[in-house]
Design an enzyme around this catalytic site. Structure first.
Site, PDB file in Angstrom:
ATOM      1  N   HIS A  84       0.831  -1.193   0.000  1.00  0.00           N
ATOM      2  CA  HIS A  84       0.000   0.000   0.000  1.00  0.00           C
ATOM      3  C   HIS A  84       0.878   1.261   0.000  1.00  0.00           C
ATOM      4  O   HIS A  84       0.630   2.217   0.736  1.00  0.00           O
ATOM      5  CB  HIS A  84      -0.946   0.007   1.193  1.00  0.00           C
ATOM      6  CG  HIS A  84      -1.896  -1.155   1.222  1.00  0.00           C
ATOM      7  ND1 HIS A  84      -3.088  -1.174   0.535  1.00  0.00           N
ATOM      8  CD2 HIS A  84      -1.808  -2.369   1.822  1.00  0.00           C
ATOM      9  CE1 HIS A  84      -3.698  -2.329   0.727  1.00  0.00           C
ATOM     10  NE2 HIS A  84      -2.936  -3.077   1.496  1.00  0.00           N
ATOM     11  N   TYR A  95       3.282  -5.210   9.443  1.00  0.00           N
ATOM     12  CA  TYR A  95       3.146  -3.755   9.527  1.00  0.00           C
ATOM     13  C   TYR A  95       4.266  -3.164  10.368  1.00  0.00           C
ATOM     14  O   TYR A  95       4.829  -2.123  10.049  1.00  0.00           O
ATOM     15  CB  TYR A  95       1.794  -3.376  10.150  1.00  0.00           C
ATOM     16  CG  TYR A  95       0.593  -3.519   9.250  1.00  0.00           C
ATOM     17  CD1 TYR A  95       0.553  -4.465   8.219  1.00  0.00           C
ATOM     18  CD2 TYR A  95      -0.539  -2.739   9.438  1.00  0.00           C
ATOM     19  CE1 TYR A  95      -0.559  -4.599   7.411  1.00  0.00           C
ATOM     20  CE2 TYR A  95      -1.657  -2.865   8.629  1.00  0.00           C
ATOM     21  CZ  TYR A  95      -1.661  -3.804   7.617  1.00  0.00           C
ATOM     22  OH  TYR A  95      -2.766  -3.941   6.817  1.00  0.00           O
TER      23      TYR A  95
END
Length: 362
Positions: free
Chosen positions: A67, A335
């Site tokens: 992303h 993450y």
């Protein structure tokens, strides 16, 4: 009164203490080595997953490993109190909660065309009045292509571009999908739903199951979705020829006023799977409109409000818990590692900047 007597202390064994300290250090080092995968190179680790992203998309210092291309947004969530019976989280009490968010497309290349993938994503961070946060990362597809972190890694390996063509080998991808029939619901959904023409008119789904905990301590399995008030419209032929239409469209729409979504919570019935993100729950399940998300402005992609936010979906306030979905722990670890890598790159190069790339280094 006689003073109590104590036995003399045992003689100090310096070599023994050093040996004990050394044993602790060795044990800790061994633990780190195991987690990193140095002692078991075939074991799946977070480092291998993130490295697979880099192998597929290239390394782009200062950007997210997935992303990478996105835009920061901000606004607020107005709870109507309808979900307070399911969860005692402050965000569901009637009232307003400030929100920082980020629209993006999947992939690790911040210069990729918006048409490179049919999926959009929305990440949000709600900050309650008590300081606790609820972070969530959602996709415009209600199911995930795979069920386990191991399958996800195998998918990344299968999607690695060939040096000759710059694209994945179709035969390798076909073999992966054939070996993993769990991917069929995802493939079918994508084929039956054209990409949205805007970040503003798409719905965004939690994909993973979570658990809401009410005031009595009772747990309820749930998923949620952000459903737009803006009418859906598919991508146009003109947009297919543009590289960066999503950000430009969002900016134009916000100039005309705020954009809104309804937070729809779906409650599972007994027997509905909570550990398999490839399976949708039946449409007849109870759904609750918990309130309205309002996005009223976007900010710079390089220094906006979401730049330094790690949208780890396991950062949850009291009243919301993770489920037994194995992807959640893997997402959290990935993450974290992605965040550590990009912030380290920025620390080593404070002037790191990519004005030619329409990406968000957050």
């Amino acid at each position: 009164m006689n003073k109590p007597s104590f036995p003399p202390p045992a003689p100090l064994c310096v070599p023994c203490r050093l040996a004990a300290i050394g044993a602790v250090v060795v044990a800790m080092a061994g633990g780190f080595a195991y987690v990193a995968g140095w002692l078991t190179p075939q074991r799946l680790t977070t480092h291998r997953i993130i490295s697979a992203f880099e192998a597929d998309n290239g390394t782009h210092p200062g950007f997210r490993r997935n992303h990478a291309k996105g835009v920061c947004v901000a606004g607020y969530f107005d709870s109507n109190g309808n979900a307070a019976a399911l969860s005692n989280a402050g965000v569901f009490a009637a009232g307003r909660t400030p929100v920082i968010g980020r629209f993006a497309i999947p992939g690790g290349n911040p210069s990729a065309p918006d048409t490179s993938v049919p999926i959009r994503s929305l990440a949000l961070m709600f900050t309650q009045h008590d300081g606790e946060q609820w972070r969530t990362g959602m996709n415009s597809v209600p199911v995930f292509p795979v069920r386990t972190p191991e399958q996800f890694y195998q998918q990344l390996v299968a999607a690695k571009p060939e040096s000759a063509t710059g694209k994945p080998d179709p035969a390798v991808l076909k073999a992966f999908y054939a070996a993993n029939p769990e991917t069929q619901p995802f493939q079918a959904w994508v084929k039956g739903h054209p990409p949205s023409s805007s970040f503003a008119n798409g719905a965004y789904y939690s994909v993973n199951a979570f658990r809401f905990v009410d005031a009595d301590g009772e747990s309820h399995a749930v998923r949620w979705a952000m459903v737009p008030e803006t009418l859906f419209a598919p991508i146009t032929d003109a947009q297919k020829a543009e590289k960066n239409f999503l950000d430009a469209d969002l900016e134009q729409r916000l100039q005309s006023g705020p954009l809104r979504w309804h937070l729809i919570v779906t409650v599972a019935a007994p027997g509905d799977p909570t550990n398999d993100a490839t399976q949708m729950w039946p449409a007849a399940r109870q759904q609750i409109d918990a309130g309205t998300l309002t996005i009223d402005h976007e900010t710079s992609q390089d220094d906006g409000s979401c730049r330094d936010v790690n949208f780890d979906p396991t950062v949850l306030p009291a009243g919301i818990r993770t489920s037994d979905d194995p992807l959640l722990a893997a997402r959290s670890a990935a993450y974290s590692l992605s965040y550590n890598r990009r912030t380290r790159e920025e620390a080593l190069n404070p002037n790191l900047h990519h004005p030619q790339q329409n990406g968000d280094r957050s």
